[in-house]
Design an enzyme around this catalytic site. Sequence first.
Site, PDB file in Angstrom:
ATOM      1  N   GLN A  54       0.784  -1.252   0.000  1.00 21.57           N
ATOM      2  CA  GLN A  54       0.000   0.000   0.000  1.00 21.57           C
ATOM      3  C   GLN A  54       0.809   1.291   0.000  1.00 21.57           C
ATOM      4  O   GLN A  54       0.496   2.224  -0.741  1.00 21.57           O
ATOM      5  CB  GLN A  54      -0.967   0.011   1.197  1.00 21.57           C
ATOM      6  CG  GLN A  54      -1.883   1.205   1.191  1.00 21.57           C
ATOM      7  CD  GLN A  54      -2.893   1.271   2.320  1.00 21.57           C
ATOM      8  OE1 GLN A  54      -3.458   2.300   2.571  1.00 21.57           O
ATOM      9  NE2 GLN A  54      -3.156   0.181   3.006  1.00 21.57           N
ATOM     10  N   ARG A  93       7.084  -9.136 -10.352  1.00 21.58           N
ATOM     11  CA  ARG A  93       7.705 -10.451 -10.557  1.00 21.58           C
ATOM     12  C   ARG A  93       6.876 -11.294 -11.529  1.00 21.58           C
ATOM     13  O   ARG A  93       5.650 -11.389 -11.341  1.00 21.58           O
ATOM     14  CB  ARG A  93       7.812 -11.188  -9.215  1.00 21.58           C
ATOM     15  CG  ARG A  93       9.275 -11.395  -8.835  1.00 21.58           C
ATOM     16  CD  ARG A  93       9.416 -12.166  -7.582  1.00 21.58           C
ATOM     17  NE  ARG A  93       8.670 -11.559  -6.482  1.00 21.58           N
ATOM     18  CZ  ARG A  93       8.618 -12.075  -5.274  1.00 21.58           C
ATOM     19  NH1 ARG A  93       9.259 -13.199  -5.013  1.00 21.58           N
ATOM     20  NH2 ARG A  93       7.933 -11.495  -4.319  1.00 21.58           N
ATOM     21  N   ARG A 142      20.506  -6.136  -2.222  1.00 20.79           N
ATOM     22  CA  ARG A 142      20.783  -7.565  -2.460  1.00 20.79           C
ATOM     23  C   ARG A 142      20.649  -7.916  -3.940  1.00 20.79           C
ATOM     24  O   ARG A 142      21.304  -8.817  -4.429  1.00 20.79           O
ATOM     25  CB  ARG A 142      19.851  -8.446  -1.614  1.00 20.79           C
ATOM     26  CG  ARG A 142      20.197  -8.463  -0.133  1.00 20.79           C
ATOM     27  CD  ARG A 142      19.466  -9.573   0.608  1.00 20.79           C
ATOM     28  NE  ARG A 142      18.048  -9.293   0.804  1.00 20.79           N
ATOM     29  CZ  ARG A 142      17.561  -8.496   1.767  1.00 20.79           C
ATOM     30  NH1 ARG A 142      18.392  -7.930   2.626  1.00 20.79           N
ATOM     31  NH2 ARG A 142      16.264  -8.272   1.874  1.00 20.79           N
ATOM     32  N   GLY A 190      -8.013  19.792  20.017  1.00 17.41           N
ATOM     33  CA  GLY A 190      -7.696  21.193  19.743  1.00 17.41           C
ATOM     34  C   GLY A 190      -8.104  22.043  20.930  1.00 17.41           C
ATOM     35  O   GLY A 190      -8.434  21.533  22.002  1.00 17.41           O
ATOM     36  N   GLY A 191      -8.114  23.337  20.740  1.00 16.21           N
ATOM     37  CA  GLY A 191      -8.459  24.244  21.838  1.00 16.21           C
ATOM     38  C   GLY A 191      -9.962  24.371  22.048  1.00 16.21           C
ATOM     39  O   GLY A 191     -10.398  24.991  23.018  1.00 16.21           O
ATOM     40  N   GLN A 192     -10.769  23.804  21.154  1.00 15.01           N
ATOM     41  CA  GLN A 192     -12.228  23.934  21.250  1.00 15.01           C
ATOM     42  C   GLN A 192     -12.811  22.563  21.574  1.00 15.01           C
ATOM     43  O   GLN A 192     -12.666  21.635  20.775  1.00 15.01           O
ATOM     44  CB  GLN A 192     -12.813  24.432  19.919  1.00 15.01           C
ATOM     45  CG  GLN A 192     -12.145  25.673  19.367  1.00 15.01           C
ATOM     46  CD  GLN A 192     -12.524  26.933  20.140  1.00 15.01           C
ATOM     47  OE1 GLN A 192     -13.409  26.921  20.999  1.00 15.01           O
ATOM     48  NE2 GLN A 192     -11.838  28.024  19.845  1.00 15.01           N
ATOM     49  N   THR A 236      14.058  -9.340 -11.602  1.00 17.54           N
ATOM     50  CA  THR A 236      15.244  -8.487 -11.417  1.00 17.54           C
ATOM     51  C   THR A 236      16.376  -9.229 -10.710  1.00 17.54           C
ATOM     52  O   THR A 236      17.395  -8.623 -10.380  1.00 17.54           O
ATOM     53  CB  THR A 236      14.867  -7.220 -10.622  1.00 17.54           C
ATOM     54  OG1 THR A 236      14.180  -7.625  -9.444  1.00 17.54           O
ATOM     55  CG2 THR A 236      14.007  -6.294 -11.424  1.00 17.54           C
ATOM     56  N   ASP A 295       0.564   3.815   6.001  1.00 23.50           N
ATOM     57  CA  ASP A 295       0.775   3.467   4.597  1.00 23.50           C
ATOM     58  C   ASP A 295       0.473   4.637   3.671  1.00 23.50           C
ATOM     59  O   ASP A 295       1.362   5.188   3.029  1.00 23.50           O
ATOM     60  CB  ASP A 295      -0.133   2.293   4.210  1.00 23.50           C
ATOM     61  CG  ASP A 295       0.456   0.957   4.626  1.00 23.50           C
ATOM     62  OD1 ASP A 295       1.678   0.881   4.797  1.00 23.50           O
ATOM     63  OD2 ASP A 295      -0.301   0.000   4.775  1.00 23.50           O
ATOM     64  N   GLU A 354       1.104  -1.446   8.229  1.00 27.59           N
ATOM     65  CA  GLU A 354       0.368  -0.285   8.742  1.00 27.59           C
ATOM     66  C   GLU A 354       0.289  -0.185  10.278  1.00 27.59           C
ATOM     67  O   GLU A 354       0.694   0.800  10.879  1.00 27.59           O
ATOM     68  CB  GLU A 354      -1.064  -0.341   8.169  1.00 27.59           C
ATOM     69  CG  GLU A 354      -2.045   0.655   8.750  1.00 27.59           C
ATOM     70  CD  GLU A 354      -1.704   2.082   8.396  1.00 27.59           C
ATOM     71  OE1 GLU A 354      -1.400   2.351   7.230  1.00 27.59           O
ATOM     72  OE2 GLU A 354      -1.751   2.943   9.294  1.00 27.59           O
TER      73      GLU A 354
HETATM   74  N1  CAO Z   1      12.050  -9.864  -9.313  1.00 24.07           N
HETATM   75  C1  CAO Z   1      12.711 -10.649  -8.439  1.00 24.07           C
HETATM   76  N2  CAO Z   1      12.599 -10.532  -7.098  1.00 24.07           N
HETATM   77  C2  CAO Z   1      11.759  -9.591  -6.642  1.00 24.07           C
HETATM   78  C3  CAO Z   1      11.026  -8.739  -7.485  1.00 24.07           C
HETATM   79  C4  CAO Z   1      11.198  -8.902  -8.888  1.00 24.07           C
HETATM   80  N3  CAO Z   1      10.539  -8.137  -9.762  1.00 24.07           N
HETATM   81  N4  CAO Z   1      10.276  -7.912  -6.725  1.00 24.07           N
HETATM   82  C5  CAO Z   1      10.535  -8.235  -5.449  1.00 24.07           C
HETATM   83  N5  CAO Z   1      11.414  -9.229  -5.386  1.00 24.07           N
HETATM   84  C6  CAO Z   1      11.969  -9.864  -4.176  1.00 24.07           C
HETATM   85  C7  CAO Z   1      12.694  -8.898  -3.299  1.00 24.07           C
HETATM   86  O1  CAO Z   1      13.957  -8.607  -3.803  1.00 24.07           O
HETATM   87  C8  CAO Z   1      12.751  -9.666  -1.990  1.00 24.07           C
HETATM   88  O2  CAO Z   1      13.760 -10.629  -2.063  1.00 24.07           O
HETATM   89  P1  CAO Z   1      14.900 -10.830  -0.916  1.00 24.07           P
HETATM   90  O3  CAO Z   1      14.144 -11.092   0.358  1.00 24.07           O
HETATM   91  O4  CAO Z   1      15.654 -12.026  -1.391  1.00 24.07           O
HETATM   92  O5  CAO Z   1      15.684  -9.616  -0.841  1.00 24.07           O
HETATM   93  C9  CAO Z   1      11.420 -10.418  -2.015  1.00 24.07           C
HETATM   94  O6  CAO Z   1      10.935 -10.308  -3.351  1.00 24.07           O
HETATM   95  C10 CAO Z   1      10.325  -9.942  -1.099  1.00 24.07           C
HETATM   96  O7  CAO Z   1      10.396  -8.575  -0.796  1.00 24.07           O
HETATM   97  P2  CAO Z   1       9.946  -8.050   0.650  1.00 24.07           P
HETATM   98  O8  CAO Z   1      10.808  -8.673   1.683  1.00 24.07           O
HETATM   99  O9  CAO Z   1       9.896  -6.578   0.583  1.00 24.07           O
HETATM  100  O10 CAO Z   1       8.445  -8.609   0.741  1.00 24.07           O
HETATM  101  P3  CAO Z   1       7.648  -9.218   1.989  1.00 24.07           P
HETATM  102  O11 CAO Z   1       6.326  -9.589   1.445  1.00 24.07           O
HETATM  103  O12 CAO Z   1       8.390 -10.271   2.709  1.00 24.07           O
HETATM  104  O13 CAO Z   1       7.507  -7.981   3.009  1.00 24.07           O
HETATM  105  C11 CAO Z   1       6.779  -5.775   3.664  1.00 24.07           C
HETATM  106  C12 CAO Z   1       6.512  -7.007   2.773  1.00 24.07           C
HETATM  107  C13 CAO Z   1       5.732  -4.732   3.289  1.00 24.07           C
HETATM  108  C14 CAO Z   1       6.634  -6.157   5.127  1.00 24.07           C
HETATM  109  C15 CAO Z   1       8.199  -5.251   3.392  1.00 24.07           C
HETATM  110  O14 CAO Z   1       8.356  -5.052   2.013  1.00 24.07           O
HETATM  111  C16 CAO Z   1       8.510  -3.947   4.127  1.00 24.07           C
HETATM  112  O15 CAO Z   1       8.741  -3.931   5.339  1.00 24.07           O
HETATM  113  N6  CAO Z   1       8.538  -2.819   3.357  1.00 24.07           N
HETATM  114  C17 CAO Z   1       8.910  -1.533   3.898  1.00 24.07           C
HETATM  115  C18 CAO Z   1       7.817  -0.935   4.710  1.00 24.07           C
HETATM  116  C19 CAO Z   1       6.537  -0.782   3.935  1.00 24.07           C
HETATM  117  O16 CAO Z   1       6.460  -0.172   2.888  1.00 24.07           O
HETATM  118  N7  CAO Z   1       5.473  -1.310   4.495  1.00 24.07           N
HETATM  119  C20 CAO Z   1       4.151  -1.010   3.983  1.00 24.07           C
HETATM  120  C21 CAO Z   1       3.499  -2.175   3.501  1.00 24.07           C
HETATM  121  S1  CAO Z   1       1.805  -1.820   3.270  1.00 24.07           S
HETATM  122  O17 CAO Z   1       1.132  -2.157   4.751  1.00 24.07           O
END
Ligand code: CAO
Length: 415
Positions: A17, A38, A104, A246-248, A74, A168, A139
Amino acid sequence: MSKALEGVRILDMTHVQSGPTCTQLLAWFGADVIKVERPGVGDATRGQLRDIPDVDSLYFTMLNHNKRSVTLNTKSDKGKEIFSKLIESCDVMVENFAPGALDRMGFTWERIQELNPRMIYASVKGFGAGPFEDCKVYENVAQCTGGSASTTGFDDGPPLVTGAQIGDSGTGLNLALGIVTALFHRERSGRGQRVSCAMQDGVLNLCRVKLRDQQRLAHGPLKEYPQYPNGEFNDATPRANNASGGGQPGWVVKCRGWETDPNAYIYVITQAAIWPKLAQAIGREDWIDDPEWATPEARLPKLEAVFAEIEKWTMTKTKFEVMDILNPLNVPCGPILSMKEIAEEPSLRDTGTVVEVDHPTRGKYLTVGNPIKLSDSPSDVLRSPLLGEHTDDILKGVLGMSDAEVAAAKEEGAV
Ligand code: CAO
């Protein structure tokens, strides 16, 4: 009419989000947003909270309007080569992966600058530098660590998270502002820069008044809080129930039908300037001159009684009748509107705040349009892309790849 961000190309690596709300805003303002996903998987939200089998969820469609989707692995060699070309061809890259994910993949900020010194690289993370910097964050984690949860709710109950996605979507707004500011700066400096927003910081920024109250607490009780004068204060800003902050002084009061309708309530603010008119409207003309009630200072220790009296009157009317009576008197008030009422409100449709969108596999659905209105740059809300819908267009049109090169990339599974 031209769009404000026409000609700006965004490499959108966002998911869930916070990041997608940022790039959606930029797309509404006319930027060409290329969402990288992906192959075969895409943004996880495509499949989350689905209401129709095998169709992109509302969660996804409502956060990814006006974007183009390219699938790209990627982490593969070919994918990295294509990704490098995309970095060279875009103005802004936005991501909200877990900390270190892009490093990474081999795309550190240093590497991105080598590829494109004009690149603006914008990230959302849960936390800034410090003990929690490596944590994954959603969030409610941000709401809890940014000061919102400890100050929300009733004083005799647990901390509460709010329905507004302040961690978010709130942080997405901050990021969008950071990006357009960096684009403006690039006009003069010729160079890109890094834009970083932490969700904890974003929530705390929205809880500014609670840090104000933390410091006021050192000088005595917070008199506008419901804990005053009979309740207990400890050494941290307390939960304020429905006090105005607020103040009100303000409070939520029941309206006719509250017994069966959970939203038959209205918020009323007893702004000092309108006190006589409000007192008259609720049939308490005696309060206008009575020194026990006439001044804000006199009322402050008796707010519970003030709102109980207002409520006696509001309970005889619907929330819209109360609004119709109090609004002309300049009494600041707002009916508690349900999502159903908001979805059906014609004026929100007229302003483009609630928009009906057609989607090829889902059909028609409602979404929230651009909340920021520009007089010379209209925002049309266009449906979200299907997974990889624009892969060929982007590889050929943006990167100039030939049919044979695109076919080879597909063969390798890079796209
Ligand atoms: N091609 C290949 N790999 C890809 C890719 C692509 N196009 N897009 C993503 N990936 C890979 C990433 O590189 C990552 O791999 P590694 O763990 O090996 O580095 C993996 O997919 C997953 O990415 P992630 O760890 O960000 O995803 P997750 O679902 O485990 O975690 C979240 C999600 C939201 C907790 C985490 O991304 C995060 O903390 N983000 C920052 C804070 C944030 O924006 N939070 C708001 C989320 S909305 O509530």
